[in-house]
Design a protein around this motif. Structure first.
Motif, short mmCIF file in Angstrom:
data_model
loop_
_atom_site.label_atom_id
_atom_site.label_comp_id
_atom_site.label_asym_id
_atom_site.label_seq_id
_atom_site.Cartn_x
_atom_site.Cartn_y
_atom_site.Cartn_z
N LYS A 173 23.79 38.40 -22.55
CA LYS A 173 24.32 39.27 -21.49
C LYS A 173 24.84 38.42 -20.32
O LYS A 173 25.87 38.74 -19.74
CB LYS A 173 23.24 40.22 -20.99
N LEU A 174 24.13 37.34 -20.02
CA LEU A 174 24.57 36.45 -18.94
C LEU A 174 25.93 35.84 -19.27
O LEU A 174 26.81 35.75 -18.40
CB LEU A 174 23.53 35.36 -18.70
N ALA A 175 26.11 35.42 -20.51
CA ALA A 175 27.39 34.84 -20.93
C ALA A 175 28.51 35.85 -20.74
O ALA A 175 29.62 35.50 -20.29
CB ALA A 175 27.31 34.40 -22.39
N ASP A 176 28.25 37.11 -21.05
CA ASP A 176 29.26 38.16 -20.86
C ASP A 176 29.60 38.31 -19.38
O ASP A 176 30.77 38.43 -19.01
CB ASP A 176 28.75 39.49 -21.41
N LEU A 177 28.56 38.32 -18.53
CA LEU A 177 28.78 38.50 -17.10
C LEU A 177 29.55 37.33 -16.49
O LEU A 177 30.36 37.51 -15.58
CB LEU A 177 27.44 38.67 -16.38
N LEU A 178 29.31 36.12 -17.00
CA LEU A 178 29.99 34.94 -16.47
C LEU A 178 31.38 34.76 -17.08
O LEU A 178 32.16 33.95 -16.61
CB LEU A 178 29.15 33.69 -16.74
N GLY A 179 31.67 35.52 -18.14
CA GLY A 179 32.97 35.39 -18.78
C GLY A 179 33.08 34.19 -19.69
O GLY A 179 34.17 33.67 -19.91
N HIS A 180 31.95 33.75 -20.25
CA HIS A 180 31.95 32.60 -21.15
C HIS A 180 32.17 33.05 -22.59
O HIS A 180 31.57 34.03 -23.03
CB HIS A 180 30.60 31.86 -21.08
N SER A 181 32.98 32.32 -23.32
CA SER A 181 33.19 32.64 -24.73
C SER A 181 32.17 31.92 -25.61
O SER A 181 32.03 32.23 -26.78
CB SER A 181 34.61 32.24 -25.15
N ALA A 238 35.87 44.82 -10.75
CA ALA A 238 37.16 44.15 -10.55
C ALA A 238 37.68 43.70 -11.91
O ALA A 238 36.93 43.14 -12.72
CB ALA A 238 36.99 42.94 -9.63
N GLU A 239 38.94 43.98 -12.17
CA GLU A 239 39.57 43.56 -13.43
C GLU A 239 40.25 42.21 -13.20
O GLU A 239 41.17 42.10 -12.40
CB GLU A 239 40.60 44.60 -13.87
N ILE A 240 39.77 41.20 -13.90
CA ILE A 240 40.24 39.83 -13.71
C ILE A 240 41.17 39.43 -14.86
O ILE A 240 40.85 39.64 -16.02
CB ILE A 240 39.05 38.84 -13.66
N SER A 241 42.29 38.82 -14.50
CA SER A 241 43.22 38.32 -15.50
C SER A 241 43.56 36.87 -15.16
O SER A 241 44.37 36.61 -14.26
CB SER A 241 44.49 39.17 -15.53
N LEU A 242 42.93 35.92 -15.86
CA LEU A 242 43.13 34.50 -15.62
C LEU A 242 43.13 33.74 -16.94
O LEU A 242 42.37 34.06 -17.85
CB LEU A 242 42.03 33.94 -14.72
N LYS A 243 43.97 32.72 -17.03
CA LYS A 243 44.01 31.84 -18.20
C LYS A 243 44.18 32.61 -19.51
O LYS A 243 43.60 32.28 -20.53
CB LYS A 243 42.73 30.99 -18.27
N GLY A 244 44.95 33.69 -19.45
CA GLY A 244 45.21 34.47 -20.65
C GLY A 244 44.06 35.37 -21.07
O GLY A 244 44.10 35.98 -22.13
N LYS A 245 43.01 35.44 -20.23
CA LYS A 245 41.86 36.27 -20.54
C LYS A 245 41.75 37.41 -19.53
O LYS A 245 42.10 37.25 -18.37
CB LYS A 245 40.57 35.45 -20.49
N VAL A 246 41.28 38.53 -20.00
CA VAL A 246 41.04 39.67 -19.13
C VAL A 246 39.57 40.04 -19.23
O VAL A 246 39.04 40.19 -20.33
CB VAL A 246 41.91 40.88 -19.53
N ARG A 247 38.89 40.11 -18.09
CA ARG A 247 37.49 40.50 -18.10
C ARG A 247 37.18 41.35 -16.89
O ARG A 247 37.95 41.42 -15.93
CB ARG A 247 36.58 39.27 -18.14
N THR A 248 36.04 42.02 -16.95
CA THR A 248 35.62 42.91 -15.88
C THR A 248 34.42 42.31 -15.16
O THR A 248 33.45 41.89 -15.80
CB THR A 248 35.25 44.30 -16.44
#
Length: 281
Positions: A246-254, A157-167
């Motif tokens: 890798k967990l930070a990437d999966l959770l979408g944390h910067s 799923a392609e997510i676009s929230l708070k000016g960020k785009v992540r998968t």
């Protein structure tokens, strides 16, 4: 000096400002509730640095957690910044970094499965699948609207929230369950989790329905809320992979520091570790 009084026009302007800043709907509602609470507490008094500090003390007197107090102060400081009342802004409470998570809020895998079993036994298949989706993908409840038939077919799923785009990657077994459920509900395209009249499920509705499972599942209500499913994903993934990056990437944390909060052990786990040291004769 001109007295500053909060008005409904100020609050309406603040709401529009938050929308322009692309804050999430949930964040906007939370901020507006907090500043409305401050406005009611003022009882017509002028807004000054002193009254803002007194409100901070009032929140502490209510026995609120420091983190909760700081979120309310953040909303208020944001309002002052928007209105150009910078001199009224107040300092946050200093909070020592926590070393463990409260036992009363830590959801276990077994408790999670009991919640799913209870939902299915009551014929709440949508709720059970929804909880599985949040937990298996480690997603935020606000991201559920991006779980579409198309996303289930792609496996992401392609997510676009708070000016960020992540998968967000979706496990194959979950995708198959999502597609099967969508087919059963005659949903050919778009969002999968919908109300009977075709609208997106609200955070409040999901929260309420999850709480209704507590007694039947034998799980404390303090452990049952959508974001705790994301916490369970984080702790389960880390125990398996030991890869916090890798967990930070999966959770979408910067920031890794944000991810670390998700991995706090409970006090009971800390005590077991201390007992294994065998330093008491």
């Amino acid at each position: 000096m001109k007295k500053r009084k909060l008005t409904s026009e100020h609050l309406g302007g603040y709401r529009n400002y938050l929308r322009r800043e692309e804050r999430s709907p949930a964040t906007i509602e939370k901020y507006i509730r907090d500043v409305e609470e401050f406005s009611r507490w003022l009882k017509g008094r002028a807004v000054t640095k002193e009254t803002a500090v007194l409100w901070k003390a009032h929140l502490l007197d209510q026995g609120l957690m420091p983190v909760t107090v700081n979120t309310k102060l953040s909303a208020l400081n944001g309002l002052f910044r928007f209105l150009g009342w910078a001199e009224c802004r107040i300092k946050f409470l200093k909070i020592q970094r926590r070393i463990f998570r409260e036992d009363s809020r830590a959801l276990t895998r077994e408790e999670y499965r009991r919640l799913l079993d209870t939902a299915r036994a009551r014929g709440r298949d949508q709720l059970a699948l929804l909880m599985e989706t949040i937990c298996a993908a480690g997603m935020r409840v606000s991201e559920l609207r991006y779980i579409t038939v198309e996303a289930a077919r792609r496996g992401r799923a392609e997510i676009s929230l708070k000016g960020k785009v992540r998968t967000i990657l979706l496990p194959g077994k979950l995708c198959r369950k999502l597609i099967k459920y969508a087919s059963k509900q005659k949903i050919a395209l778009g969002e999968i989790f919908l109300t009977r009249d075709g609208r997106s499920l609200s955070r409040k509705q999901i929260w309420k329905e999850m709480k209704m499972l507590c007694s039947g599942a034998g799980v404390k209500a303090s452990k049952v809320f959508p974001h705790n499913l994301r916490h369970l994903f984080a702790t389960t993934f880390y125990r398996t992979s030991r890869d916090i990056v890798k967990l930070a990437d999966l959770l979408g944390h910067s920031s890794i520091n944000t991810t670390r909060i998700y991995l706090l052990s409970t006090s009971a786990e800390h005590i077991r570790e201390l007992e294994r040291l065998e330093l008491i004769t």
